[in-house]
Design an enzyme around this catalytic site. Sequence first.
Site, PDB file in Angstrom:
ATOM      1  N   GLU A 179       4.738  12.689  -4.819  1.00  0.00           N
ATOM      2  CA  GLU A 179       3.927  12.795  -3.621  1.00  0.00           C
ATOM      3  C   GLU A 179       4.606  13.757  -2.647  1.00  0.00           C
ATOM      4  OE1 GLU A 179       3.871   9.421  -0.890  1.00  0.00           O
ATOM      5  OE2 GLU A 179       1.687   9.517  -0.940  1.00  0.00           O
TER       6      GLU A 179
ATOM      7  N   GLU B 136       0.888  -1.176   0.000  1.00  0.00           N
ATOM      8  CA  GLU B 136       0.000   0.000   0.000  1.00  0.00           C
ATOM      9  C   GLU B 136       0.916   1.213   0.000  1.00  0.00           C
ATOM     10  OE1 GLU B 136      -3.231   0.098  -0.185  1.00  0.00           O
ATOM     11  OE2 GLU B 136      -3.760  -1.995   0.191  1.00  0.00           O
TER      12      GLU B 136
ATOM     13  N   CYS C  63      -2.346   9.159   1.934  1.00  0.00           N
ATOM     14  CA  CYS C  63      -1.919   8.555   0.672  1.00  0.00           C
ATOM     15  C   CYS C  63      -2.916   8.786  -0.457  1.00  0.00           C
ATOM     16  CB  CYS C  63      -1.707   7.066   0.869  1.00  0.00           C
ATOM     17  SG  CYS C  63      -3.144   6.267   1.609  1.00  0.00           S
TER      18      CYS C  63
HETATM   19  P1  NAD Z   1       8.207   4.880   4.889  1.00  0.00           P
HETATM   20  O1  NAD Z   1       8.200   4.133   3.615  1.00  0.00           O
HETATM   21  O2  NAD Z   1       9.327   5.798   5.168  1.00  0.00           O
HETATM   22  O3  NAD Z   1       8.154   3.858   6.133  1.00  0.00           O
HETATM   23  C1  NAD Z   1       7.130   2.885   6.248  1.00  0.00           C
HETATM   24  C2  NAD Z   1       7.591   1.770   7.164  1.00  0.00           C
HETATM   25  O4  NAD Z   1       8.634   1.035   6.536  1.00  0.00           O
HETATM   26  C3  NAD Z   1       8.133   2.232   8.505  1.00  0.00           C
HETATM   27  O5  NAD Z   1       7.636   1.371   9.511  1.00  0.00           O
HETATM   28  C4  NAD Z   1       9.640   2.064   8.329  1.00  0.00           C
HETATM   29  O6  NAD Z   1      10.330   1.882   9.555  1.00  0.00           O
HETATM   30  C5  NAD Z   1       9.695   0.819   7.472  1.00  0.00           C
HETATM   31  N1  NAD Z   1      10.921   0.574   6.695  1.00  0.00           N
HETATM   32  C6  NAD Z   1      11.855   1.478   6.304  1.00  0.00           C
HETATM   33  N2  NAD Z   1      12.796   0.845   5.556  1.00  0.00           N
HETATM   34  C7  NAD Z   1      12.452  -0.464   5.475  1.00  0.00           C
HETATM   35  C8  NAD Z   1      13.013  -1.593   4.844  1.00  0.00           C
HETATM   36  N3  NAD Z   1      14.128  -1.532   4.122  1.00  0.00           N
HETATM   37  N4  NAD Z   1      12.355  -2.780   4.943  1.00  0.00           N
HETATM   38  C9  NAD Z   1      11.204  -2.873   5.643  1.00  0.00           C
HETATM   39  N5  NAD Z   1      10.639  -1.828   6.282  1.00  0.00           N
HETATM   40  C10 NAD Z   1      11.254  -0.629   6.196  1.00  0.00           C
HETATM   41  O7  NAD Z   1       6.801   5.638   4.952  1.00  0.00           O
HETATM   42  P2  NAD Z   1       6.279   6.736   5.984  1.00  0.00           P
HETATM   43  O8  NAD Z   1       7.072   7.977   5.821  1.00  0.00           O
HETATM   44  O9  NAD Z   1       6.143   6.156   7.345  1.00  0.00           O
HETATM   45  O10 NAD Z   1       4.797   6.952   5.434  1.00  0.00           O
HETATM   46  C11 NAD Z   1       4.487   7.759   4.342  1.00  0.00           C
HETATM   47  C12 NAD Z   1       4.233   6.956   3.098  1.00  0.00           C
HETATM   48  O11 NAD Z   1       3.267   5.934   3.340  1.00  0.00           O
HETATM   49  C13 NAD Z   1       3.648   7.794   1.976  1.00  0.00           C
HETATM   50  O12 NAD Z   1       4.288   7.493   0.764  1.00  0.00           O
HETATM   51  C14 NAD Z   1       2.192   7.373   1.934  1.00  0.00           C
HETATM   52  O13 NAD Z   1       1.558   7.568   0.702  1.00  0.00           O
HETATM   53  C15 NAD Z   1       2.289   5.938   2.295  1.00  0.00           C
HETATM   54  N6  NAD Z   1       1.004   5.443   2.785  1.00  0.00           N
HETATM   55  C16 NAD Z   1       0.259   4.636   1.971  1.00  0.00           C
HETATM   56  C17 NAD Z   1      -0.981   4.189   2.392  1.00  0.00           C
HETATM   57  C18 NAD Z   1      -1.826   3.291   1.529  1.00  0.00           C
HETATM   58  O14 NAD Z   1      -2.741   2.663   2.065  1.00  0.00           O
HETATM   59  N7  NAD Z   1      -1.586   3.190   0.236  1.00  0.00           N
HETATM   60  C19 NAD Z   1      -1.463   4.564   3.643  1.00  0.00           C
HETATM   61  C20 NAD Z   1      -0.671   5.376   4.448  1.00  0.00           C
HETATM   62  C21 NAD Z   1       0.563   5.816   4.015  1.00  0.00           C
END
Ligand code: NAD
Length: 484
Positions: free
Chosen positions: A386, A253, A287
């Site tokens: 984004e 997602e 998102c």
């Molecule tokens: P992010 O991608 O920076 O982090 C998300 C998660 O991934 C965190 O828990 C982080 O610790 C973890 N992570 C980081 N590196 C990783 C790796 N190599 N392997 C596994 N996990 C890892 O995102 P964010 O800044 O927390 O959130 C914002 C983003 O989330 C935006 O792009 C937004 O659009 C997206 N988002 C999408 C939805 C959806 O349903 N499509 C909903 C909410 C947020």
Amino acid sequence: MYIDGQWTDGAEGRRMVVVNPATEEEFATAAVGSAADCDRAIAAARRAFGSGPWPAMSRPERSEMLGRFAVELRARVDALAEAVTAETGAPSASVRAVHLLAPLGHLDHYVEQARQPDTTSLPLQVNPRPDGSSWLGGSVLVREPVGVVSAITAYNFPFHLKIAKLGPALACGNTVVLKPSPNTPLTAALMAEAAEAAGFPPGVVNVVNGGADVGALMCTDPRVDLVSFTGSEAVGAAVSAQAAPTIKRVLLELGGKSAMIVRADADLDAALAMGLGSVVTQSGQGCALTTRHLVHADIYDDYVAGLADRVRAIQVGDPTDPSTAMGPLISAVQREKVEGFIGDATAAGSRLVAGGGRPADLDKGFFVEPTVFADVDNSSRLAQEEVFGPVAAVMSFRDDDEAVALANDSNYGLGGAIFSADAGRAFEMARRIRTGQVHINGGSGASPGWDPFGGYKRSGLGRELGDAGIADYSEIKTIKYHAG
Ligand code: NAD
């Protein structure tokens, strides 16, 4: 952290600070997981799936336990509301309805789903024998859990994102290791408390804190069967790569740059209400927010002026004040990123019509003014990437084909909206937009549990919520037999 039915400070005893984004105060600390903690949590989930009582429970028993989880979460709504506001800066005026009660409705749907039959009979076949007689062949499809689920979530809607994973995963009989965003460990701890009180057997729900290191282990460990990830496109790509060598199922997602199309015959006030919501909801950190505003040339000037007026009237500030409509961004880093977009947009020739700076009266907190840019070129960075901040990109179109083409001219495909007095025409246009959801004239007014959610293109893989969510957290087995 909560591992194998027990609370732990982690093998290394490390802690991280939790920062209130509205005050910049370090108001709490949380345990940080290590590789050893992650290993223990995955082992517990594997054991709970392989030999614990959970997978052997009847569907009504599992449903009942999920129902108890919902009851325990509801009993903690006050504490959860406080935690979500403190961790993310979500305004207290809307935190219950938007962040908590709506997802609890989704969980109720999964309590029902968990009871549903998990077998489907296929039509009997009459098979001829060489001697001229025949025999009957039958088969059933059995829906079974996938196994151990690694659930990795983003920071913006910390409760909703976890429910969207725990609900379908547990309803299907999977076991879960959950890693919240490092920004939101407190919401996760309260949810683990509710899981413990609900009485899930040890290892069914585990919560491990940490960043990319722990997340990567959750994607590579061969004992994990499915990785369900919510976060950014870049990390989603890393998650896919990490999970590939062990052929895990991956649900993603990811981000969005969704378009709202405002036709010339639209109810302008209704369109402006959604347009405003897409700027200020969770400070633009959503998102599926419709951050590209595509407006017919005949009403373009009125829309731009109306959006600018509404945005200027928004009260930005302390999220615990009930009259606040928009709080801060999550961190100084995120604010810098958003300000980078604002600087680039101005340099690229977009016209700034509202906001663009930091609120003059707030000297603490990661605040940015709600901001509107008009005359944005759809090929510019502001229109294609984004922002994840309160910044609207408004542009005009002349006919429906151009509007659909602009909406589709994006690497993303998550949300979308169309405003028009001609609902049939809007429906036809919705069919042509390559995106996971389209709201016509504001949508159905609710987000019921049976609505699937997910993205086309780089917005993700798979669907959460609804019956599609059940399918994505299940394996299908075909059992074939002689029926006579
Ligand atoms: P992010 O991608 O920076 O982090 C998300 C998660 O991934 C965190 O828990 C982080 O610790 C973890 N992570 C980081 N590196 C990783 C790796 N190599 N392997 C596994 N996990 C890892 O995102 P964010 O800044 O927390 O959130 C914002 C983003 O989330 C935006 O792009 C937004 O659009 C997206 N988002 C999408 C939805 C959806 O349903 N499509 C909903 C909410 C947020």
